[in-house]
Design an enzyme around this catalytic site. Structure first.
Site, PDB file in Angstrom:
ATOM      1  N   ASP A  34       0.866  -1.188   0.000  1.00 40.98           N
ATOM      2  CA  ASP A  34       0.000   0.000   0.000  1.00 40.98           C
ATOM      3  C   ASP A  34       0.894   1.227   0.000  1.00 40.98           C
ATOM      4  OD1 ASP A  34      -1.983   1.862   0.261  1.00 40.98           O
ATOM      5  OD2 ASP A  34      -2.599   1.275   2.284  1.00 40.98           O
TER       6      ASP A  34
ATOM      7  N   CYS B 148      -3.695   4.621  -4.087  1.00 39.14           N
ATOM      8  CA  CYS B 148      -4.535   5.817  -4.003  1.00 39.14           C
ATOM      9  C   CYS B 148      -4.343   6.723  -5.212  1.00 39.14           C
ATOM     10  CB  CYS B 148      -4.234   6.591  -2.712  1.00 39.14           C
ATOM     11  SG  CYS B 148      -2.542   7.202  -2.598  1.00 39.14           S
TER      12      CYS B 148
END
Length: 441
Positions: free
Chosen positions: A369, A396
């Site tokens: 991540d 993201c």
């Protein structure tokens, strides 16, 4: 030939708006030059004000100041401080951070899907239909979802936010994207003199919020204590000095208590935690379903933060397996140690992901991540060398993810599952989870 626009003279133009572009803009053209326009919609005819660009610029940036022909998907903005059209009428800038508020929610998701598809095609040569999923059933019109918010402080000592790409500050008296617990603190009523910035965390589980005061260079401890005393007693307050990485408790505690499923987490100071109230659960479910960790496996959780994914991964592999948790931030890594102290199968490493991977010899599964910049070519190659059966990539940013996907594909990897989530309603941002599988032997 028309005189070229100059960002200092606020040239205004009438433009027909085309496709969405990554970054919250929409593409228009003026005499062959690309203009990236905010606060518009495809198919609209708008009047814009040039905010950035000159005669020698490769492209211009602009804000919509008047809609001449509106899209059927345009709605009233839920936050007047972020409403570009209202701001233009009042001759003031709009705050950044809710740049899609003028678009109905379903259309926001269709536009985000278009952007994600374009990034996949352009950067990874992947043709894939994308559906952007709502984070939860009760989306509240894309409001009340932020459990974290950051504010500036203006010269009068009151809460403010920055205009887009600007040092100009706009006073605020609400934050409609934030959960109720943040607005209920009513920080805009506080005298914040000698404070340069305020950061607030209010856990979705209802536990005590934390207010971080970032002091001005010459702020006095006595003044910071006075500010803390005036803040709602339900909140903890601490002074955060980012350059020194120094956190000083003023009242309450210096961390917040977060929850995801059956797992409890502490997140200290400005430590990372997913912003949307439902994001931890949504992403954890996606990760566990995509990676499918098995008892006895060797798993790595890279850019692991306070252990959001590490805890359920450790539970899945059991005491016969191992989980390597790697996080660059010292403070957040300390949180991970506290959060996972009763999981002997977890090894916590504070440091660079590249170094940690070089010390491994064969992983069964990997979750990563990374920050907005992505993992990068070196990390992708090091992951390939580990020969895991699956990599679960949480991202993201569609551009950095698509770039990294291209690196994986060049090594023979395949994009199997892709899910995209609307974890930032009323903004152009989105979150994704991808299941990547290695080339067949």
């Amino acid at each position: 030939m028309a005189q070229a626009a100059d960002p200092t003279d606020h040239t205004e133009l009438e433009l027909s708006i085309g496709a969405p572009a990554h970054g919250g803009h929409f593409v228009a053209r003026h005499e062959g030059r690309v203009v990236f326009v905010r606060h518009a919609l495809p198919g609209e005819l708008v009047r814009v004000r040039i905010t950035d660009g000159g005669a020698d610029s490769g492209f211009w940036r602009a804000d919509t100041v008047e809609v001449l022909e509106a899209s059927p998907h345009r709605v009233g903005h839920p936050w007047d401080r972020a409403d570009a059209l209202l701001a233009a009428k009042r001759h003031r800038p709009a705050v950044g951070g809710a740049e899609f508020g003028h678009i109905e929610l379903a259309e926001q998701r269709r536009l985000k899907a278009t952007v994600f598809e374009e990034q996949l095609q352009r950067l990874a040569r992947v043709e894939r239909q994308v559906v952007v999923e709502a984070a939860d059933e009760n989306d509240d019109g894309g409001l009340g979802w932020r459990t974290r918010a950051a504010f500036a402080v203006d010269k009068s000592g009151h809460l403010a936010m920055h205009a887009h790409r600007s040092d100009e500050l706009v006073p605020v008296t609400e934050m409609p994207l934030a959960v109720a617990a943040i607005n209920e603190l009513r920080l805009w009523e506080a005298d914040l003199n000698q404070v340069s910035r305020v950061e607030v965390a209010a856990p979705a589980n209802g536990s005590a919020p934390l207010v971080l005061l970032v002091p001005e260079p010459n702020a006095s401890p006595r003044r910071m204590a006075a500010v803390a005393a005036a803040i709602d007693p339900s909140a903890s307050v601490a002074v955060w000095e980012p350059e020194e990485r120094k956190l000083t408790r003023l009242k309450g505690r210096t961390w917040v208590a977060e929850t995801c499923g059956e797992h409890q987490y502490r997140v200290t100071g400005d430590g990372f935690w997913q912003i949307h109230r439902s994001a931890p659960q949504v992403l954890t479910e996606a990760v566990m379903a995509g990676v499918r960790p098995q008892p006895g496996e060797r798993v790595a959780d890279l850019y692991a933060g306070a252990g959001l994914f590490t805890a359920p991964l450790a539970e899945a592999v059991g005491v016969t397996g191992t989980v390597l948790s790697v996080e660059g931030s010292r403070g957040t890594s300390r949180d991970a140690r506290k959060n996972l102290h009763d999981a002997p199968q977890v090894t916590i490493v504070q440091g660079k992901v590249e170094k940690a991977l070089r010390s491994q010899n064969g992983l069964d599964a990997v979750v990563l991540d990374p920050p907005r910049a992505g993992a990068g070519r070196t990390v992708v190659h090091l992951l390939h060398d580990q020969r895991p059966r699956v990599v679960g990539y949480v991202s993201c940013d569609p551009a950095s993810f698509a770039r990294d996907l291209g690196y994986f594909q060049a090594l023979g990897w395949e994009l199997k599952t892709l899910r995209v989530f609307d974890l930032y309603p009323n903004t152009h941002h989105m979150e994704s989870f991808a299941e990547l599988v290695p080339p067949r032997a």
